[in-house]
Design a protein around this motif. Structure first.
Motif, PDB file in Angstrom:
ATOM      1  N   ARG A  26       1.008  -1.208   0.032  1.00  0.00           N
ATOM      2  CA  ARG A  26      -0.072  -0.024   0.028  1.00  0.00           C
ATOM      3  C   ARG A  26       0.925   1.353  -0.068  1.00  0.00           C
ATOM      4  NH1 ARG A  26      -5.249  -0.576   4.005  1.00  0.00           N
ATOM      5  NH2 ARG A  26      -5.797  -2.655   3.362  1.00  0.00           N
ATOM      6  N   ASP A  50       2.932   1.509  -3.330  1.00  0.00           N
ATOM      7  CA  ASP A  50       2.576   1.951  -4.410  1.00  0.00           C
ATOM      8  C   ASP A  50       2.458   3.487  -4.555  1.00  0.00           C
ATOM      9  OD1 ASP A  50       1.939  -0.609  -5.297  1.00  0.00           O
ATOM     10  OD2 ASP A  50      -0.220  -0.641  -5.108  1.00  0.00           O
ATOM     11  N   VAL A  51       2.099   3.995  -3.314  1.00  0.00           N
ATOM     12  CA  VAL A  51       2.283   5.587  -3.206  1.00  0.00           C
ATOM     13  C   VAL A  51       3.712   6.033  -3.645  1.00  0.00           C
ATOM     14  CG1 VAL A  51       1.961   7.378  -1.981  1.00  0.00           C
ATOM     15  CG2 VAL A  51       0.351   5.787  -1.517  1.00  0.00           C
ATOM     16  N   ASP A  54       3.961   5.899  -7.426  1.00  0.00           N
ATOM     17  CA  ASP A  54       3.321   6.985  -8.199  1.00  0.00           C
ATOM     18  C   ASP A  54       3.915   8.380  -8.005  1.00  0.00           C
ATOM     19  OD1 ASP A  54       1.396   5.140  -8.609  1.00  0.00           O
ATOM     20  OD2 ASP A  54       0.071   5.824  -7.241  1.00  0.00           O
ATOM     21  N   SER A 110      -1.508  11.397   0.731  1.00  0.00           N
ATOM     22  CA  SER A 110      -1.602  10.176  -0.069  1.00  0.00           C
ATOM     23  C   SER A 110      -1.229   8.937   0.741  1.00  0.00           C
ATOM     24  CB  SER A 110      -0.334  10.307  -1.471  1.00  0.00           C
ATOM     25  OG  SER A 110      -0.784  11.304  -2.170  1.00  0.00           O
ATOM     26  N   LYS A 144      -3.995   8.120   3.170  1.00  0.00           N
ATOM     27  CA  LYS A 144      -5.166   7.678   2.299  1.00  0.00           C
ATOM     28  C   LYS A 144      -5.092   6.311   1.905  1.00  0.00           C
ATOM     29  CE  LYS A 144      -6.780  12.052   0.153  1.00  0.00           C
ATOM     30  NZ  LYS A 144      -6.529  12.689  -0.966  1.00  0.00           N
ATOM     31  N   ALA A 145      -3.667   5.858   1.572  1.00  0.00           N
ATOM     32  CA  ALA A 145      -3.463   4.441   1.263  1.00  0.00           C
ATOM     33  C   ALA A 145      -3.579   3.502   2.594  1.00  0.00           C
ATOM     34  CB  ALA A 145      -2.068   4.188   0.672  1.00  0.00           C
ATOM     35  N   CYS A 146      -3.585   4.122   3.682  1.00  0.00           N
ATOM     36  CA  CYS A 146      -3.424   3.376   4.975  1.00  0.00           C
ATOM     37  C   CYS A 146      -4.724   3.394   5.733  1.00  0.00           C
ATOM     38  CB  CYS A 146      -2.241   4.165   6.155  1.00  0.00           C
ATOM     39  SG  CYS A 146      -0.654   3.502   5.482  1.00  0.00           S
TER      40      CYS A 146
END
Length: 229
Positions: free
Chosen positions: A149, A152-153, A156, A175, A178-180
């Protein structure tokens, strides 16, 4: 995407209860964020280490983070503006059935440093605690989250082609949160932070304008002296 096969393997390992990655090694950088720039603008050692493709792969192989803390740290040379955001993710080994036998946690620290880009550090201590101010309290993940997770951030952000913006340190932290799945717990903090970033930019622009005016005045005075002589 490119991480899909790895994700399936990681989830399979999680379900079996086995640990697939070693505790992260201690990196030599150390997130001493306030030491990144001197008062006079002289550049010093960068905080932590630069994030690259190898970093992304390594973090994607960490199969469980159990906690997260957010810190705000002073912008270099502007101690009154604590706008640099540092994410600290904790990792513990829960395989032991006896709590006293659990090894101490290890930490992954992430931030977007103005003029430096993405930085990270891994180790047995969260050094930023001595330099930053904790926002709220540490959050615990139930169940823990997988490293992909976060990776991936990072991927990006590494692939971004846009120019750096003043609020990138804030947007990067958003970011990750939000992923967490915990961004909603910090909404007010980021609203306040982004107001502070606007004010900081105004201060920097005003100081720059004053410096240019002073230089122009000095040049004009020097010219006048030359003419008089």
């Amino acid at each position: 995407g490119q991480y899909a096969p790895r994700r399936r393997a990681l989830l399979a390992k999680m379900s079996s209860g086995s640990r697939i990655c070693e505790t992260p090694r201690t990196c030599s950088g150390g997130l001493q964020v306030r030491q990144c720039f001197g008062r006079g603008g002289a550049k010093k050692k960068s905080p932590g280490l630069s994030v690259d493709a190898g970093t992304v792969q390594r973090i994607s192989q960490i199969w469980r983070f159990d906690g997260l803390s957010l810190y705000k740290v002073a912008f270099p040379g502007k101690d009154q503006f604590k706008v640099v955001q540092v994410i600290v993710l904790s990792q513990r080994d829960f395989e032991s059935e006896v709590a006293d036998d659990d090894p101490p946690p290890s930490y992954l620290q992430l931030l977007y440093m103005p003029s430096e880009g993405l930085r990270f550090d891994m180790g047995p201590t969260a050094q930023v605690v001595n330099q930053g101010e904790l926002v709220g309290s540490e959050l615990r993940f139930h169940p823990p989250i997988c490293g992909f997770r976060v990776s991936d951030v990072l991927q990006d952000w590494l692939e971004r082609s846009s120019d750096e913006r003043p609020d990138d340190t804030s947007q990067f932290a958003r970011s990750v949160l939000k992923a967490c799945g915990v961004h909603d717990k910090y909404i007010q903090h980021f609203e306040d932070t982004e107001k502070d970033i606007v004010e900081l930019q105004q201060v920097i622009e005003r100081e720059r304008a004053e410096a240019l005016t002073a230089m122009a005045s000095t040049a004009a005075l020097s010219l006048l002296i030359c003419v008089v002589q």
